[in-house]
Design a protein around this motif. Structure first.
Motif, PDB file in Angstrom:
ATOM      1  N   ALA A   1      28.739  35.527  39.591  1.00  0.00           N
ATOM      2  CA  ALA A   1      30.186  35.383  39.462  1.00  0.00           C
ATOM      3  C   ALA A   1      30.607  35.474  37.998  1.00  0.00           C
ATOM      4  O   ALA A   1      31.627  36.096  37.660  1.00  0.00           O
ATOM      5  CB  ALA A   1      30.638  34.052  40.060  1.00  0.00           C
TER       6      ALA A   1
ATOM      7  N   ARG B   1      33.139  32.296  45.430  1.00  0.00           N
ATOM      8  CA  ARG B   1      33.418  32.081  44.013  1.00  0.00           C
ATOM      9  C   ARG B   1      34.458  33.050  43.451  1.00  0.00           C
ATOM     10  O   ARG B   1      34.869  32.918  42.294  1.00  0.00           O
ATOM     11  CB  ARG B   1      32.116  32.190  43.213  1.00  0.00           C
ATOM     12  CG  ARG B   1      31.217  30.974  43.406  1.00  0.00           C
ATOM     13  CD  ARG B   1      29.751  31.306  43.136  1.00  0.00           C
ATOM     14  NE  ARG B   1      28.928  30.098  43.176  1.00  0.00           N
ATOM     15  CZ  ARG B   1      28.540  29.493  44.294  1.00  0.00           C
ATOM     16  NH1 ARG B   1      28.909  29.971  45.481  1.00  0.00           N
ATOM     17  NH2 ARG B   1      27.782  28.405  44.240  1.00  0.00           N
TER      18      ARG B   1
ATOM     19  N   LEU C   1      28.754  34.327  46.770  1.00  0.00           N
ATOM     20  CA  LEU C   1      29.530  35.032  45.758  1.00  0.00           C
ATOM     21  C   LEU C   1      30.987  35.178  46.198  1.00  0.00           C
ATOM     22  O   LEU C   1      31.917  35.017  45.397  1.00  0.00           O
ATOM     23  CB  LEU C   1      28.905  36.401  45.487  1.00  0.00           C
ATOM     24  CG  LEU C   1      29.544  37.240  44.372  1.00  0.00           C
ATOM     25  CD1 LEU C   1      29.501  36.499  43.040  1.00  0.00           C
ATOM     26  CD2 LEU C   1      28.831  38.590  44.256  1.00  0.00           C
TER      27      LEU C   1
END
Length: 334
Positions: free
Chosen positions: A265, A300, A297
């Motif tokens: 991220a 995020r 991911l």
């Protein structure tokens, strides 16, 4: 002026030098491999001996090409560590023992051919971006997860080198301030939590913990007579045990995925790529890694575009192929 050989007669000598072994090939301009071989690096003999082996193997490959009626036109060499690609110098490599070795010029002199020197992960990223899993994307982040973690940011087929030859050290992004100590000396680096060696160390430490109620002794832990020792455990063992439903292995795997998602991220915030290509030994777990990693991911992402997350396609051939591409690029600039 002599005529340039046809592409089907031109070959590039390519070497990917690691601490244990060297992957070597003769590569055509289209990126296909005409011949491949492997040799031990035996880095324990010292850097001078490794350089001598590199020169001997490169010379042998050039001779082999000529014996087959082909024309070796350049040589590309990939090495780990810090590489000054512009100067052609292997600045530092703990795995191989190099320190300020002018390897490009040594190879060019030995072979009588133009030569290029590149960082092993960056050239692997170039190969994946042009020939492999990222070939349909203009902006690619190639992340190699093995003993350590490193990355290459590739834009339109070229990898960023950085001002000091050290671009792409994504493994040293801080993800857990109170985490384990990294080999670089700092605590909490991504590499210290999510590399293949870190996964193995974490599992072994918990499995061997003798304290009552410790993670390695509770329900779901490996039976005492089958729990791996610190020296025997591997990340592949942890992945296999996690897939089989073992609680301890699942915990360690989830921790690694969460840390890796934090690092990626951050990488996306910095680079804004179309595609992230995941390679290295840990990527052999396939969807067992990529599935939960994509989900983590995704959680995020805020305003950043979510990148496509895919497995590397070229395996351990990427370094050789990328070294050859780097050498061909250097020819085009001459």
């Amino acid at each position: 002026m002599t005529d340039r050989p046809d592409d089907d007669q031109r070959l590039v000598v390519a070497l990917d030098v690691g601490g244990t072994g060297m992957k070597c090939a003769l590569v055509r301009p289209d990126g296909s491999t005409a011949h491949a071989e492997r040799h031990p690096t035996d880095a324990g003999r010292g850097p001078d001996a490794v350089v001598a082996t590199v020169l001997a193997v490169a010379g042998g490959l050039a001779d082999r090409a000529r014996a087959a009626g082909a024309t070796p036109v350049a040589c590309g060499v990939a090495v780990p560590g810090v590489v000054d690609e512009a100067a052609g110098v292997a600045v530092w490599s703990a795995n191989v023992g190099f320190r300020d070795v002018p390897l490009r010029d040594l190879v060019a002199t030995r072979l009588g051919l133009p030569a290029a020197l590149g960082h092993d992960v960056r050239v692997g990223g170039i190969a994946e971006a042009r020939l492999g899993a990222g070939r349909d994307a203009r902006h690619v982040l190639f992340v190699a997860i093995g003993t350590g973690i490193a990355a290459a940011h590739v834009v339109a087929g070229s990898a960023a080198v950085g001002a000091h030859g050290a671009a792409g050290e994504i493994g040293h992004i801080l993800v857990r301030p109170d985490g384990p100590r990294c080999g670089c000396g700092r605590t909490g680096c991504l590499e210290a939590l999510a590399s293949a060696s870190a996964v193995a160390r974490r599992y072994a430490a918990l499995a061997d913990d003798p304290r009552p109620g410790a993670a390695g002794t509770g329900p779901g832990a490996a039976p005492a007579d089958t729990a791996p020792t610190r020296s025997a455990v591997s990340a592949a063992d942890v992945a296999g045990r996690a897939a089989a439903g073992e609680e301890l292995a699942g915990r360690v795997w989830r921790e690694a995925v969460e840390a890796l998602a934090d690092g990626l991220a951050t990488g996306q915030a910095l680079y804004d790529v179309d595609t992230m290509v995941i390679g290295g030994g840990l990527a052999r777990a396939g969807e067992q890694l990529l599935g939960p990693l994509r989900a983590a991911l995704h959680e995020r992402m805020t305003f950043h575009r979510e990148p496509r997350l895919v497995a590397a396609a070229l395996g351990d051939e990427a370094g050789c192929l990328g070294a050859a591409l780097l050498a061909l690029d250097s020819l085009e600039r001459r």
